[in-house]
Design an enzyme around this catalytic site. Structure first.
Site, PDB file in Angstrom:
ATOM      1  N   TYR A   1     -12.480  10.502  10.515  1.00 20.50           N
ATOM      2  CA  TYR A   1     -11.911  10.510   9.171  1.00 20.50           C
ATOM      3  C   TYR A   1     -11.453   9.111   8.776  1.00 20.50           C
ATOM      4  CZ  TYR A   1      -9.141  11.379   5.128  1.00 20.50           C
ATOM      5  OH  TYR A   1      -8.663  11.333   3.843  1.00 20.50           O
TER       6      TYR A   1
ATOM      7  N   TRP B   1     -11.170   6.029   5.185  1.00 14.26           N
ATOM      8  CA  TRP B   1     -11.648   5.510   3.905  1.00 14.26           C
ATOM      9  C   TRP B   1     -12.676   4.405   4.038  1.00 14.26           C
ATOM     10  CZ3 TRP B   1      -9.655   5.283  -1.464  1.00 14.26           C
ATOM     11  CH2 TRP B   1      -9.093   6.505  -1.843  1.00 14.26           C
TER      12      TRP B   1
HETATM   13  N1  LIG Z   1       2.888   9.715   7.000  1.00 10.93           N
HETATM   14  C1  LIG Z   1       1.824   9.763   6.212  1.00 10.93           C
HETATM   15  N2  LIG Z   1       0.596   9.645   6.758  1.00 10.93           N
HETATM   16  C2  LIG Z   1      -0.479   9.693   5.959  1.00 10.93           C
HETATM   17  C3  LIG Z   1      -0.347   9.850   4.566  1.00 10.93           C
HETATM   18  C4  LIG Z   1       0.943   9.989   4.014  1.00 10.93           C
HETATM   19  O1  LIG Z   1       1.128  10.164   2.793  1.00 10.93           O
HETATM   20  N3  LIG Z   1       2.012   9.927   4.871  1.00 10.93           N
HETATM   21  N4  LIG Z   1      -1.472   9.879   3.771  1.00 10.93           N
HETATM   22  C5  LIG Z   1      -2.697  10.359   4.383  1.00 10.93           C
HETATM   23  C6  LIG Z   1      -3.854  10.121   3.518  1.00 10.93           C
HETATM   24  S1  LIG Z   1      -3.768  10.786   1.935  1.00 10.93           S
HETATM   25  C7  LIG Z   1      -4.953   9.456   3.922  1.00 10.93           C
HETATM   26  S2  LIG Z   1      -6.333   9.433   2.900  1.00 10.93           S
HETATM   27  C8  LIG Z   1      -5.029   8.812   5.249  1.00 10.93           C
HETATM   28  C9  LIG Z   1      -5.783   7.463   5.236  1.00 10.93           C
HETATM   29  O2  LIG Z   1      -6.175   7.139   6.520  1.00 10.93           O
HETATM   30  P1  LIG Z   1      -7.381   6.120   6.805  1.00 10.93           P
HETATM   31  O3  LIG Z   1      -8.432   6.275   5.771  1.00 10.93           O
HETATM   32  O4  LIG Z   1      -7.783   6.276   8.217  1.00 10.93           O
HETATM   33  O5  LIG Z   1      -6.647   4.722   6.589  1.00 10.93           O
HETATM   34  P2  LIG Z   1      -7.253   3.269   6.374  1.00 10.93           P
HETATM   35  O6  LIG Z   1      -6.160   2.318   6.711  1.00 10.93           O
HETATM   36  O7  LIG Z   1      -7.870   3.156   5.022  1.00 10.93           O
HETATM   37  O8  LIG Z   1      -8.370   3.187   7.488  1.00 10.93           O
HETATM   38  C10 LIG Z   1      -9.669   2.792   7.256  1.00 10.93           C
HETATM   39  C11 LIG Z   1     -10.117   1.923   8.416  1.00 10.93           C
HETATM   40  O9  LIG Z   1     -11.480   1.595   8.239  1.00 10.93           O
HETATM   41  C12 LIG Z   1     -11.675   0.227   8.558  1.00 10.93           C
HETATM   42  N5  LIG Z   1     -12.879  -0.249   7.858  1.00 10.93           N
HETATM   43  C13 LIG Z   1     -12.974  -0.717   6.591  1.00 10.93           C
HETATM   44  N6  LIG Z   1     -14.256  -1.038   6.309  1.00 10.93           N
HETATM   45  C14 LIG Z   1     -14.976  -0.777   7.418  1.00 10.93           C
HETATM   46  C15 LIG Z   1     -16.359  -0.892   7.740  1.00 10.93           C
HETATM   47  O10 LIG Z   1     -17.172  -1.302   6.939  1.00 10.93           O
HETATM   48  N7  LIG Z   1     -16.740  -0.510   8.990  1.00 10.93           N
HETATM   49  C16 LIG Z   1     -15.858  -0.043   9.912  1.00 10.93           C
HETATM   50  N8  LIG Z   1     -16.331   0.316  11.110  1.00 10.93           N
HETATM   51  N9  LIG Z   1     -14.542   0.076   9.634  1.00 10.93           N
HETATM   52  C17 LIG Z   1     -14.118  -0.273   8.398  1.00 10.93           C
HETATM   53  C18 LIG Z   1     -10.403  -0.434   8.103  1.00 10.93           C
HETATM   54  O11 LIG Z   1     -10.237  -1.678   8.747  1.00 10.93           O
HETATM   55  C19 LIG Z   1      -9.351   0.607   8.466  1.00 10.93           C
HETATM   56  O12 LIG Z   1      -8.850   0.396   9.758  1.00 10.93           O
HETATM   57  O13 LIG Z   1      -3.710   8.612   5.761  1.00 10.93           O
HETATM   58  C20 LIG Z   1      -2.956   9.817   5.799  1.00 10.93           C
HETATM   59  N10 LIG Z   1      -1.722   9.581   6.530  1.00 10.93           N
HETATM   60  N1  LIG Z   2      -1.539   1.644  -3.811  1.00  9.24           N
HETATM   61  C1  LIG Z   2      -2.074   2.715  -3.198  1.00  9.24           C
HETATM   62  N2  LIG Z   2      -2.517   3.760  -3.929  1.00  9.24           N
HETATM   63  C2  LIG Z   2      -3.031   4.851  -3.301  1.00  9.24           C
HETATM   64  C3  LIG Z   2      -3.173   4.905  -1.896  1.00  9.24           C
HETATM   65  C4  LIG Z   2      -2.693   3.785  -1.149  1.00  9.24           C
HETATM   66  O1  LIG Z   2      -2.755   3.766   0.089  1.00  9.24           O
HETATM   67  N3  LIG Z   2      -2.164   2.721  -1.820  1.00  9.24           N
HETATM   68  N4  LIG Z   2      -3.748   6.001  -1.293  1.00  9.24           N
HETATM   69  C5  LIG Z   2      -4.604   6.858  -2.120  1.00  9.24           C
HETATM   70  C6  LIG Z   2      -4.837   8.164  -1.478  1.00  9.24           C
HETATM   71  S1  LIG Z   2      -5.888   8.219  -0.162  1.00  9.24           S
HETATM   72  C7  LIG Z   2      -4.310   9.309  -1.930  1.00  9.24           C
HETATM   73  S2  LIG Z   2      -4.738  10.794  -1.207  1.00  9.24           S
HETATM   74  C8  LIG Z   2      -3.373   9.331  -3.047  1.00  9.24           C
HETATM   75  C9  LIG Z   2      -2.160  10.190  -2.731  1.00  9.24           C
HETATM   76  O2  LIG Z   2      -1.484  10.462  -3.895  1.00  9.24           O
HETATM   77  P1  LIG Z   2      -0.060  11.155  -3.811  1.00  9.24           P
HETATM   78  O3  LIG Z   2      -0.033  12.146  -2.722  1.00  9.24           O
HETATM   79  O4  LIG Z   2       0.272  11.624  -5.177  1.00  9.24           O
HETATM   80  O5  LIG Z   2       0.839   9.885  -3.422  1.00  9.24           O
HETATM   81  P2  LIG Z   2       2.261   9.707  -2.726  1.00  9.24           P
HETATM   82  O6  LIG Z   2       2.604   8.295  -2.970  1.00  9.24           O
HETATM   83  O7  LIG Z   2       2.235  10.166  -1.329  1.00  9.24           O
HETATM   84  O8  LIG Z   2       3.229  10.665  -3.522  1.00  9.24           O
HETATM   85  C10 LIG Z   2       3.548  10.473  -4.886  1.00  9.24           C
HETATM   86  C11 LIG Z   2       5.031  10.674  -5.100  1.00  9.24           C
HETATM   87  O9  LIG Z   2       5.399  12.002  -4.782  1.00  9.24           O
HETATM   88  C12 LIG Z   2       6.791  12.013  -4.545  1.00  9.24           C
HETATM   89  N5  LIG Z   2       7.084  13.135  -3.654  1.00  9.24           N
HETATM   90  C13 LIG Z   2       6.918  13.184  -2.322  1.00  9.24           C
HETATM   91  N6  LIG Z   2       7.288  14.394  -1.836  1.00  9.24           N
HETATM   92  C14 LIG Z   2       7.672  15.121  -2.903  1.00  9.24           C
HETATM   93  C15 LIG Z   2       8.160  16.462  -3.067  1.00  9.24           C
HETATM   94  O10 LIG Z   2       8.299  17.233  -2.128  1.00  9.24           O
HETATM   95  N7  LIG Z   2       8.436  16.865  -4.340  1.00  9.24           N
HETATM   96  C16 LIG Z   2       8.286  16.052  -5.414  1.00  9.24           C
HETATM   97  N8  LIG Z   2       8.565  16.553  -6.620  1.00  9.24           N
HETATM   98  N9  LIG Z   2       7.860  14.779  -5.283  1.00  9.24           N
HETATM   99  C17 LIG Z   2       7.547  14.327  -4.052  1.00  9.24           C
HETATM  100  C18 LIG Z   2       7.126  10.674  -3.923  1.00  9.24           C
HETATM  101  O11 LIG Z   2       8.310  10.151  -4.504  1.00  9.24           O
HETATM  102  C19 LIG Z   2       5.894   9.826  -4.195  1.00  9.24           C
HETATM  103  O12 LIG Z   2       6.184   8.580  -4.795  1.00  9.24           O
HETATM  104  O13 LIG Z   2      -2.908   8.007  -3.327  1.00  9.24           O
HETATM  105  C20 LIG Z   2      -3.993   7.092  -3.492  1.00  9.24           C
HETATM  106  N10 LIG Z   2      -3.465   5.883  -4.063  1.00  9.24           N
HETATM  107 MO   LIG Z   3      -5.720  10.272   0.853  1.00  9.36          MO
END
Ligand SMILES: Nc1nc2c(c(=O)[nH]1)N[C@H]1C(S)=C(S)[C@@H](COP(=O)(O)OP(=O)(O)OC[C@H]3O[C@@H](n4cnc5c(=O)[nH]c(N)nc54)[C@H](O)[C@@H]3O)O[C@H]1N2
Ligand SMILES: Nc1nc2c(c(=O)[nH]1)N[C@H]1C(S)=C(S)[C@@H](COP(=O)(O)OP(=O)(O)OC[C@H]3O[C@@H](n4cnc5c(=O)[nH]c(N)nc54)[C@H](O)[C@@H]3O)O[C@H]1N2
Ligand SMILES: [Mo]
Length: 773
Positions: free
Chosen positions: A117, A119
């Site tokens: 998994y 991005w």
């Molecule tokens: N506590 C907490 N944990 C969370 C979340 C949260 O809200 N709270 N959010 C979750 C969510 S929504 C998501 S989507 C995940 C994201 O989790 P990930 O998608 O695993 O996070 P990234 O840091 O984007 O990791 C992508 C990796 O791919 C590598 N990469 C980039 N380009 C290439 C390439 O061309 N080739 C190869 N081989 N590698 C490459 C980058 O260096 C990076 O290490 O995290 C989740 N984890």
């Molecule tokens: N700059 C930046 N943008 C991103 C990403 C990133 O890594 N960096 N990641 C992308 C990815 S993979 C995803 S999936 C999306 C995720 O998108 P979201 O899940 O919407 O993003 P978060 O920042 O985790 O949460 C948004 C807000 O929800 C509020 N919140 C948290 N828990 C609760 C709750 O229980 N109740 C309420 N009412 N509010 C709550 C927090 O204050 C937080 O600022 O973001 C995307 N956008």
């Molecule tokens: Mo995500």
């Protein structure tokens, strides 16, 4: 077209943060200039050169000393702690190919975990995880994963409630219609502009801020329901309601009860377009359990004023109201419930399918949501077929590794975890994204071999046995297209590969050659061959939508093709509302299922047949808050994408004493003798991390926010429970499924304590490459 200007050259390119021209001088990427069509470019693209040319790049292939000396499984308890030995590419590829063959012969393909998994980077050809899946499918299959960390609970419950997930996400009411028709926009989790910086699979442009400004000008009123006031832009002058985290379902029940109490619910819509409302109303009004879920009940759980709930319910019923919930709401325990309840509340308001009304999920979560969107055809790499049929819900990886053979519930099925011998990751960072990293470290001691492709020395690379250096997108040509974008982007190679880095595609081609299926894997195409091929597939599909794309060479020179946005706003479920019998939803009843016979038939206590308030294990409910009285949120970071670009200038400039900032309310800071800028320690039963205090009046007291993505940096690498020096929230989060239904991640349900760190804080070493022997 790439062109020479004086000493520099410029090359059109795309990224997860937006499209840009790469500026190159003397073979180095020296700058990025945003795409001219982007009205609100993200500053994150400024950090790309810092990451591309960084000491954190992996210069050549490496093998962990214990694995090299003792073979598969060698000293595996030392993963993350042992030095790496440099090897040449032929040696590295021979080792990986031999190990894949060994595991396949001895244990079968399902013993290879390739869910991988993550991005990765923008680009449809060089999408690392897709290439891994294609490669492993050609090899006979692998254990894969379903869902995403982003929206696992939503993806699983929404098909039961409204017939599909993709339909909701793909067909959402568009902003042009909201600006025109919406009067009141109620946002659970807010609409944080920072999250619009990135798009899934990339984004050419950023449109949320311009649309919000137009909405404000048009007089749309906004309500921010979130523990953080910063979740709504100041220019929206929003009302702010700050419930306890994870209590949104209760709050929505309180709103729903007020509607019934004051006879403001739309009975005709509920009868015509929904099923199961009566059963739900029995629960809502306490006829089935003796507890009416009225505004006073909800106010006590969410810790807000009951009058605020009643007033908001009346306002919603008397205006054209759009309701949204951020993805974060469903990344907590029982994360299925707030989304189900949001749809139920919208159904009671009776505006689903009307212009400007109803619901839409994630308007503020990610770029492209609700953007007026043309019929853009997104060419995709063919992945082949996975013959094993072996899958897990993506966030259950540690359970799988720790408990092979164990059974678990998942969306009505009883499944068994396979026994994994080899883990293969390309394009993701489990030591960023998974919860309870100390548990993951334990789980990581089980497989015999862990292979990682990475451009950078991330924690995932450091915890691997065989590390293969991958190029960044700037070092290769590609064709990019975001999942919710109006552009297909030509991504020109800007620089030569850094160090000995190779493209993931070339690495897999080398392995496929050793394993005897190079032709099946490559289909005889090189990089440009694949780019031209995907473009042609897209061009033919576009023609079916009566769109004429230029020939490939013209596209490549122009740098993009665009799908024109439609003239009329999209309204989610308009056709269904107009004629629910003729245009039924894909649910068993064809209607919105406020009660689901299917879900009820699963018999899950943690996900009954109708929306239900269920207490999380960890939340601010009075009797629970003992030793760890603060609710930890780990929101998306404004200065990077997950762990990507953490070594870039924006992320570094935002740190406090080199550590990730933790947002804390003035009251909580004062009670602990913490001042703005202090180094603090966050801790609970699962782990501990240092961070830098950022005292913020925007935070609800009782809630702290440590954004995700600071590179995991344990004081004692390889050990569990060690102090993370840098501020990674996942040493504190809990690794439990949202429920038996979705088994999604529950990152947003965690309690912690915070204290001022008295000693001299240990230096952050996350960006120093590991020792090599
Ligand atoms: N506590 C907490 N944990 C969370 C979340 C949260 O809200 N709270 N959010 C979750 C969510 S929504 C998501 S989507 C995940 C994201 O989790 P990930 O998608 O695993 O996070 P990234 O840091 O984007 O990791 C992508 C990796 O791919 C590598 N990469 C980039 N380009 C290439 C390439 O061309 N080739 C190869 N081989 N590698 C490459 C980058 O260096 C990076 O290490 O995290 C989740 N984890
Ligand atoms: N700059 C930046 N943008 C991103 C990403 C990133 O890594 N960096 N990641 C992308 C990815 S993979 C995803 S999936 C999306 C995720 O998108 P979201 O899940 O919407 O993003 P978060 O920042 O985790 O949460 C948004 C807000 O929800 C509020 N919140 C948290 N828990 C609760 C709750 O229980 N109740 C309420 N009412 N509010 C709550 C927090 O204050 C937080 O600022 O973001 C995307 N956008
Ligand atoms: Mo995500």
């Amino acid at each position: 077209m790439s062109e020479n200007i004086g000493q520099t050259t410029r090359h059109p390119h795309g990224s997860l943060w937006g499209s840009f021209d790469a500026i190159v001088a003397d073979g180095r990427l020296v700058g990025t200039e945003p795409f001219v069509r982007d009205a609100a470019p993200s500053p994150l693209i400024e950090a790309i050169p810092d990451a591309v040319h960084s000491d954190t790049r992996i210069d050549r292939p490496y093998v962990r000393a214990g694995w090299l000396e003792d073979g598969p499984g060698g000293r595996r308890e030392k993963r993350g702690a042992e030095p790496f030995v440099a090897v040449d590419w032929d040696t590295a590829l021979d080792l990986v190919a031999r190990e894949l063959e060994r595991v396949k012969a001895a244990y079968g393909n399902a013993a290879i975990y390739g869910g991988s998994y993550g991005w990765a980077s923008m680009g449809r050809v060089h999408r690392a995880n897709a290439q891994l899946h294609r490669f492993l499918n050609s090899f006979g299959g692998f254990t894969g994963s379903v869902q995403s960390y982003s929206v696992a609970a939503a993806m699983t419950i929404l098909p039961h409630v409204v017939g599909s997930f993709g339909g909701v996400i793909g067909g959402m009411s568009s902003w042009d219609g909201i600006v025109r028709d919406t009067e009141l926009f109620v946002a659970f989790g807010g609409l944080p502009l920072r999250n619009d910086q990135v798009g899934a699979s990339g984004t050419a442009t950023h449109e949320l801020e311009p649309w919000l400004r137009r909405a404000a000008e048009a007089g749309v009123h906004f309500v921010n329901i979130s523990p953080s006031r910063d979740d709504m832009a100041d220019f929206l002058a929003a009302d702010w309601l700050a419930p306890r985290p994870n209590t949104d379902t209760a709050l929505m029940l309180g709103l729903a009860h007020t509607l019934v109490d004051e006879d403001l619910h739309d009975r005709a819509f509920l009868a015509r377009c929904c099923t199961g409302y009566d059963t739900f109303e029995d629960y809502l009004c306490g006829r089935s359990d003796g507890t009416p879920k009225d505004a006073d009940w909800a106010a006590a759980i969410a810790d807000v004023e009951p009058q605020a709930i009643r007033a908001l319910a009346r306002r919603m019923a008397s205006h054209r109201t759009m309701l949204t919930a951020s993805y974060s709401l469903q990344r907590g325990e029982h994360g299925e419930q707030p989304f189900w309840m949001a749809i139920t509340l919208a159904a009671m308001l009776g505006q689903i399918g009307l212009p400007g009304g109803g619901f839409g999920l994630g308007y503020g979560s990610i770029a492209g949501i609700g953007m007026p969107r043309g019929p853009l055809v997104v060419p995709r790499l063919p992945l082949g077929r996975n013959e094993t049929g072996s899958i897990i819900p993506v966030a259950r990886i540690a359970d799988m590794l720790l408990e092979p053979g164990a059974t678990y519930d998942f969306n009505g099925e009883q499944r068994t975890y396979p026994e994994i011998r080899l883990v293969y990751w390309a394009g993701g960072n489990p030591f960023h994204h998974h919860q309870d990293l100390n548990r993951l470290i334990e789980a990581w001691r089980w497989p015999e071999t862990i292979v990682v492709h990475e451009p950078w020395w991330t924690a995932a690379a450091r915890h691997a046995d065989i590390v293969l250096p991958a190029t960044t997108s700037l070092e290769r040509n590609d064709i990019g297209a975001g999942d919710r974008d109006n552009f297909v982007v030509a991504m020109h190679q800007a620089i030569e590969p850094v160090g000995e880095a190779r493209n993931d595609y070339d690495i897999f081609t080398g392995l496929a050659g050793r394993l005897g299926f190079a032709d099946a894997y490559t289909e005889g195409r090189d990089e440009m061959g694949w780019i031209r091929h995907l473009y042609e597939v897209g061009r033919q599909q576009a023609a079916q939508h009566e769109l004429t794309w230029p020939d490939f060479d013209a596209f490549w020179a122009q740098g993009y093709v665009e799908a024109p946005a439609p003239a009329e706003p999209t309204v989610l479920f308009q056709a269904f509302r107009d004629d629910p019998v003729g245009n039924p939803l894909k649910t068993p009843s064809g209607r919105i299922e406020i009660f689901s016979e299917t879900i009820a038939s699963f018999g899950y206590d943690d996900c009954p047949g109708r929306p239900t308030w269920l207490e999380p294990r960890e939340w601010l409910g009075a009797d629970k808050a003992g030793a760890f009285p603060l609710h930890l949120l780990s929101s998306q970071p404004k200065t990077r994408l997950h762990s990507q670009l953490d070594q870039g200038r924006l992320s570094l400039a935002d740190k406090i004493a080199g550590r990730e900032p933790v947002y804390i309310s003035p009251a909580d800071a004062e009670a602990r003798g913490i001042a703005d800028g202090d180094v603090v320690r966050l801790f609970n039963d699962r782990g501990q991390a240092l961070a830098g205090a950022r005292v913020s009046a925007a935070m609800r007291p009782g809630v702290v926010c440590l954004p995700t993505g600071a590179w995991f940096d344990p004081l004692e690498p390889g050990a569990t429970g060690s102090l993370d020096k840098h501020g990674n929230p996942n040493v504190l989060t809990q690794d439990v499924g949202t429920s038996s239904l979705a088994q999604g991640p529950s990152a947003q349900s965690a309690l912690v304590e915070v204290e001022r760190y008295a000693g001299k804080p240990p230096a952050v070493t996350a960006f120093v490459p590991p020792a090599t022997a």
